[in-house]
Design a protein around this motif. Structure first.
Motif, PDB file in Angstrom:
ATOM      1  N   ASP A 109       0.867  -1.193   0.000  1.00  0.00           N
ATOM      2  CA  ASP A 109       0.000   0.000   0.000  1.00  0.00           C
ATOM      3  C   ASP A 109       0.893   1.229   0.000  1.00  0.00           C
ATOM      4  OD1 ASP A 109      -1.746   2.072   0.419  1.00  0.00           O
ATOM      5  OD2 ASP A 109      -2.563   1.305   2.303  1.00  0.00           O
ATOM      6  N   TYR A 110       0.864   1.992  -1.096  1.00  0.00           N
ATOM      7  CA  TYR A 110       1.724   3.166  -1.217  1.00  0.00           C
ATOM      8  C   TYR A 110       1.392   4.270  -0.211  1.00  0.00           C
ATOM      9  CZ  TYR A 110       4.073   1.768  -5.586  1.00  0.00           C
ATOM     10  OH  TYR A 110       4.848   1.142  -6.544  1.00  0.00           O
ATOM     11  N   ARG A 111       0.196   4.248   0.338  1.00  0.00           N
ATOM     12  CA  ARG A 111      -0.193   5.275   1.318  1.00  0.00           C
ATOM     13  C   ARG A 111      -0.258   4.723   2.740  1.00  0.00           C
ATOM     14  NH1 ARG A 111      -4.232   9.885  -1.068  1.00  0.00           N
ATOM     15  NH2 ARG A 111      -3.546   9.832  -3.245  1.00  0.00           N
ATOM     16  N   GLN A 190      -2.067   7.961 -10.759  1.00  0.00           N
ATOM     17  CA  GLN A 190      -2.321   7.548  -9.375  1.00  0.00           C
ATOM     18  C   GLN A 190      -1.017   7.477  -8.573  1.00  0.00           C
ATOM     19  OE1 GLN A 190      -5.390   7.107  -7.788  1.00  0.00           O
ATOM     20  NE2 GLN A 190      -3.958   7.188  -6.059  1.00  0.00           N
ATOM     21  N   ASP A 194      -0.116   9.429  -5.135  1.00  0.00           N
ATOM     22  CA  ASP A 194       0.323   8.763  -3.912  1.00  0.00           C
ATOM     23  C   ASP A 194       1.624   9.363  -3.391  1.00  0.00           C
ATOM     24  OD1 ASP A 194      -1.882   7.155  -4.074  1.00  0.00           O
ATOM     25  OD2 ASP A 194      -0.813   5.324  -4.629  1.00  0.00           O
ATOM     26  N   TYR A 197       0.876  12.661  -1.713  1.00  0.00           N
ATOM     27  CA  TYR A 197       0.258  12.473  -0.398  1.00  0.00           C
ATOM     28  C   TYR A 197       1.287  12.640   0.723  1.00  0.00           C
ATOM     29  CZ  TYR A 197      -1.385   9.598   3.554  1.00  0.00           C
ATOM     30  OH  TYR A 197      -1.699   9.123   4.804  1.00  0.00           O
TER      31      TYR A 197
END
Length: 459
Positions: A109-111, A190, A194, A197
């Motif tokens: 999960d990149y976040r 996307q 990310d 973020y």
């Protein structure tokens, strides 16, 4: 046992360590923070005297947490560190995991945040403490691939590369990850979101870009202005592809030089190999390109061996060279502790702390050199590099660094035998590492012990 270098004995190293208060005053004069503790926004000029420090959070401490790193920020600051590189902090994939806790570079999960390390608030506290101490923070970004159980695999299989049979595929033999397809514009969009973020929500200052050359150059060129959004951020690429530094990344890896240093330490090559490398730079790179120079990092330590395995008695000498050459030097966590073994990669391990570590005093002194002497500026406005001809150029490396009115010299015996050489330098200088006076002239032979080095600065 590392040889005594230029009179910097163990006792001297302890004296250097005991003088922390004076050095901290010098470092504090150069810190990039205002009185309210808010760090000055990063600019390219700040890389000129930067020292990088790479943190392997899992192995940094017995706890293996963000909080444990946060506690050590003041000690990291004493090394003259200006940029803190955190290895991947994201959740690790479980599907096709190779071993134990898995690879940091198999991202689920990149976040997300790996719960092994702590919480989002713990990470923010680490970043805030670094900023308070004038240290910028960059996150490791793995753009080439994700874990097999990253949500994109099921939600957007079209975002991944396929083999001839239409199946998703791993790059190389990295079976715990699956390769992304950068021909897909939606995936690119996307990924940039990310990355942004972390810049917006966690106030980081840039990225270390893993396997940057495995990702199309035009992706980095597309991403950089969107991520920067009118400001400057630091982008380090794990690459030796000069094209990536034209319109995208800021700094590259000095892998070629690293391998040359290993070979010189082992006696497989001599100083001529370093000269050939330095002569090649203007032919391959733009004038304002610069590289990160290192004697170790997470890959080298775990897979090729610690610097002591690879360089033996030459460890300190090549550490000093990494600061003296144009570029930005790297400390991999544990090097300042005289840590002398390979860290395990997929399972929990821990650096052994050494309160009497010789290299901590050495790195603190080298950090002071980098911060206070502009001749050793190493980024886009680096001090000049001039090779000096000695009476034994295959054994002794001698060069002059200069910026504005400041000049300095580096002279090193890069062999395991004592050498006597003449060097075309005249004058009275201070040996920066021990503050002793050194008088030189072109006719007098200079005696150098095995792996002995001098960093000569103006008095």
């Amino acid at each position: 046992m590392i040889k005594k270098i230029i009179g910097l004995s163990f006792a001297t190293a302890l004296i250097l360590t005991s003088c922390n208060s004076k050095k901290e005053e010098k470092v504090a004069d150069k810190q990039e923070t205002s009185q309210d503790g808010i760090i000055t926004p990063y600019t390219a000029d700040m890389a000129e005297n930067a020292v990088l420090y790479e943190v392997n959070i899992r192995q940094f401490s017995p706890e293996g947490t963000f909080a444990a790193v946060t506690k050590e920020i003041p000690n990291i600051k004493k090394l003259g560190v200006k940029i803190l590189w955190l290895m991947p902090i994201y959740p690790i994939g479980e599907e096709n995991r190779k071993e134990g806790l898995g690879s940091y570079y198999s991202i689920k999960d990149y976040r997300g945040i790996n719960p092994e390390f702590g919480t989002a608030e713990d990470l923010k506290a680490l970043i805030a403490e670094a900023h308070k101490n004038g240290i910028y923070v960059v996150l490791d970004w793995v753009a080439n691939h994700t874990a097999w159980d990253h949500p994109w695999v099921k939600q957007h299989p079209e975002w991944y590369e396929k083999d001839k049979t239409g199946k998703l595929q791993s790059p190389y033999d990295w079976t715990d990850v699956v390769a992304l397809d950068f021909n897909n514009k939606e995936m690119r969009k996307q990924m940039i979101a990310d990355m942004k973020y972390w810049l917006d929500d966690f106030k980081i200052d840039g990225f270390r870009c893993d396997m940057a050359h495995e990702v199309p150059t035009d992706f980095w060129e597309e991403a950089k202005p969107q991520l920067a959004n009118g400001r400057e951020i630091f982008m380090l690429g794990e690459t030796e592809n000069a094209d990536l530094l034209v319109n995208a990344l800021d700094a590259a890896y000095a892998w070629e030089l690293h391998h040359i240093m290993n070979d010189v330490a082992k006696g497989k090559k001599n100083v001529s190999a370093i000269d050939t490398y330095m002569d090649s730079i203007p032919k391959k790179w733009q004038a304002d390109d610069y590289k990160m120079i290192f004697t170790s990092n997470h890959d080298e330590n775990s897979w090729s061996g610690s610097e002591y395995e690879r360089m033996g008695d030459a460890v300190e000498t090549f550490a000093a060279l990494s600061y003296a050459l144009p570029g930005i030097p790297l400390i991999y966590n544990g090097q300042e502790e005289d840590f002398n073994r390979r860290l395990k990669f997929f399972v929990k391990d821990s650096i052994d702390r050494n309160p009497n570590a010789k290299m901590r005093g050495v790195y603190e002194k080298l950090g002071e050199l980098k911060i206070t002497n502009e001749a050793f500026n190493g980024a886009k406005k680096a001090g000049s590099y001039e090779r000096l001809k000695t009476s034994d150029d295959k054994s002794v490396l001698a060069f002059k660094r200069k910026k504005n009115a400041t000049e300095a010299y580096f002279i090193a015996n890069l062999t395991k035998a004592e050498k006597e050489v003449t060097v075309p330098v005249s004058g009275i200088y201070k040996n920066f590492m021990n503050n002793k006076e050194v008088k030189l002239d072109p006719k007098t032979k200079l005696k150098l012990k095995p792996w002995e080095y001098l960093i000569l600065v103006q008095k």
